[in-house]
Every structure is written in C-alpha cells, then in structure tokens.
Design an enzyme around this catalytic site. Structure first.
Site, PDB file in Angstrom:
ATOM      1  N   ASP A  91       0.868  -1.176   0.000  1.00  0.00           N
ATOM      2  CA  ASP A  91       0.000   0.000   0.000  1.00  0.00           C
ATOM      3  C   ASP A  91       0.905   1.227   0.000  1.00  0.00           C
ATOM      4  O   ASP A  91       1.915   1.252   0.712  1.00  0.00           O
ATOM      5  CB  ASP A  91      -0.859   0.054   1.263  1.00  0.00           C
ATOM      6  CG  ASP A  91      -2.009  -0.947   1.249  1.00  0.00           C
ATOM      7  OD1 ASP A  91      -2.065  -1.779   0.329  1.00  0.00           O
ATOM      8  OD2 ASP A  91      -2.834  -0.892   2.181  1.00  0.00           O
ATOM      9  N   HIS A 148       4.795  -7.520  -0.110  1.00  0.00           N
ATOM     10  CA  HIS A 148       4.448  -8.775  -0.775  1.00  0.00           C
ATOM     11  C   HIS A 148       5.104  -8.855  -2.159  1.00  0.00           C
ATOM     12  O   HIS A 148       5.629  -7.868  -2.667  1.00  0.00           O
ATOM     13  CB  HIS A 148       2.929  -8.897  -0.895  1.00  0.00           C
ATOM     14  CG  HIS A 148       2.229  -8.948   0.421  1.00  0.00           C
ATOM     15  ND1 HIS A 148       1.626 -10.094   0.910  1.00  0.00           N
ATOM     16  CD2 HIS A 148       2.034  -7.997   1.380  1.00  0.00           C
ATOM     17  CE1 HIS A 148       1.093  -9.840   2.098  1.00  0.00           C
ATOM     18  NE2 HIS A 148       1.334  -8.567   2.398  1.00  0.00           N
ATOM     19  N   SER A 252       8.387   3.605   5.167  1.00  0.00           N
ATOM     20  CA  SER A 252       9.563   3.764   4.334  1.00  0.00           C
ATOM     21  C   SER A 252       9.194   3.643   2.865  1.00  0.00           C
ATOM     22  O   SER A 252       8.101   4.006   2.460  1.00  0.00           O
ATOM     23  CB  SER A 252      10.642   2.762   4.719  1.00  0.00           C
ATOM     24  OG  SER A 252      11.893   3.200   4.220  1.00  0.00           O
TER      25      SER A 252
END
Length: 288
Positions: A91, A148, A252
């Site tokens: 995200d 992911h 980050s």
C-alpha cells in the site's frame, strides 16, 4: 530558506540512527501504558481505523510494533490472479516510475541517482536493468506495512547496504540528492519468469527495523560494512505472487527494478498514484 528546506536541513544535524533506535526500543515495549499511549496517539494523529485488520480493537495489540505491522483480513487486499499481471507489493503512493536510462533513475524533479550505487556499488549489478523499468513506492505512516511479491520469484541473494536514515517523505525526496542510494537498505534479488528483479527496502528516520520472511529482522543491528547472503541450491527460496516477503516497522519506501522489455506499466500507474497491495499496476510483456 523555505520552511520545507529548513525542516530537511535539520535532518543533517540530529543523530539519525540513535533517534531511530530509541524509537524502536519504545515501539517494541510490551509495557501496557507505553504501547497503548503510542497506539492511541498514532491512530488519532493519522486517522487510522481497524476495519480491515484481523484484530479490530486497539487493545488487542501488545506493542506499538505489533499494531504497526498488523495483518489484514484476507478479503481486504484481493490479489489480481491474471498470470500476466504485475501487482503492487505494498500500500502506498507512487513516488516515481519510468525507465532506467544511462544507469540512473529518477528520484524527484531535478534529482537522478545511480542504480549501481543503490544496489551496493558494483556497476555489474546495474547492467541487467539498463533500458528497463523502475518504480518507487512510498509508504506513509498510515499505510499497511507488510511487503508482498509483485510476481512469483526465487530469491538468489540479499545485500545489506549501510547508510544514513533520512526521512523518505516527499519533501525530503525533493531536496536530498541521492536519498535512496544514501539511506540504509536491503537489496533483494529474485529470478522471475522475465529475468532478474530487484526489490530494495529502504530504511528511514525512526524506522525501527526491516524484516524479511526468510531472515527475520535484518536491521538493526547496523554497521559500516556491506553484507551479502546467497540463496542457491538447498537454500533457494521461492515466493508466489502476493506472498509476504518482508515488513517495515514504521514507514519507508520500496524500489523495484525490472529488465528491458519485461514489464509494461498500466497507463493509469503514474507518479502520485495511490496503490494497494495485490492490485494490478502493469503486465508482463510477450518477452517475459
């Protein structure tokens, strides 16, 4: 000097690693008063709700890190199952995306930096990506912070590169030259259907830790030396598209590199686009 430049300039002055490790120690605390104070303050400041989380109560988290790296309900991030799709690993918001040209990629308007430096300093590591694609995705404090796989890949090696811990927010990205190639980072190399892919997990101010699913917490501890781990033969690790590969404890940036004629980004995937993990952002080309 503008207020924005002044705030960035201050980052050169304070002890980046010391502050980050102090925050990391507090974030890992299981003391109920410390953890709930941090969680409640953070959630209120960034408007975070737990509607998508597996654990829907703030009191269900034993530490701030536990809350920050919270897992989501399975249905919260549907995975694009098209075999040719290339999906977002996180995200976040797209900082930049485009072509690798003359061994450099774009950080922000007026700022380019070296792929070789980003990957640890060896020019040979940059060669497979000349003319290829890159994308940089920034994870804000309110985002889901597990990382992911955008496609299925087999891990071949991982390199820890020491460095600074500047913030990676948009303001700092605009004003600190070579930011992502200066900050502490993990460089993860994968073999995929289209060739080599690299995922770079970039550290930042008050990022308490970077972890991978195969090595656990890699940083901290930190150091002044570059380290490389190889994963071949019996140590080879294959991760499917959409499978978790790591996480940040505090926000980050993830940078991905793909070789020439491997991936075509979708037209609506541009700088400042908001993305969600598992959603299609591009397609594997016919050469993949």
């Amino acid at each position: 000097m503008s207020a924005e430049k002044f705030k960035v300039a201050l980052q050169y002055c304070f002890p980046q690693h010391g502050l980050s490790r102090l925050v990391g120690w507090l974030a890992a605390s299981n003391n109920r008063f410390i953890s709930q104070t941090f969680i409640n303050t953070f959630a209120s400041s960034f408007g975070i709700t737990l509607e998508e989380a597996e654990r829907g109560e703030f009191t269900a988290y034993k530490s701030f890190n536990d809350f920050f790296t919270r897992t989501l309900k399975a249905e919260a991030r549907p995975l694009d199952l098209d075999p040719k799709s290339f999906v977002s690993p996180v995200d976040g918001a797209v900082s930049q995306q485009g072509d690798v040209e003359s061994g450099t990629i774009v950080q922000a308007k007026g700022h380019n930096y070296s792929v070789a430096t980003l990957l640890g300093g060896d020019p040979l590591l940059a060669e497979p990506f000349e003319g290829g694609k890159f994308t940089t995705i920034y994870l804000s404090p309110r985002d889901y912070h597990r990382i992911h796989m955008p496609v299925t890949g087999t891990l071949t090696k991982m390199t820890y590169v020491p460095g600074k811990l500047f913030s990676v927010n948009p303001a700092t990205t605009r004003h600190v030259p070579g930011l992502f190639a200066r900050n502490e980072r993990l460089v993860c190399h994968f073999d995929t259907a289209f060739g080599e892919m690299v995922m770079v997990l970039v550290g930042a101010t008050i990022v308490a830790a970077i972890e991978t699913v195969w090595a656990g917490q890699v940083t901290p501890p930190t150091g002044k030396n570059t380290f490389t781990w190889h994963y071949k033969g019996d140590k080879a690790i294959t991760l499917d598209k959409g499978q978790e590969m790591g996480l940040f404890k505090l926000g980050s940036t993830v940078i991905m590199l793909m070789p020439k004629n491997a991936v075509a980004f979708d037209e609506n995937y541009q700088a400042e686009s908001v993305v969600r993990m598992g959603a299609r952002i591009g397609s594997l080309t016919e050469n993949a």
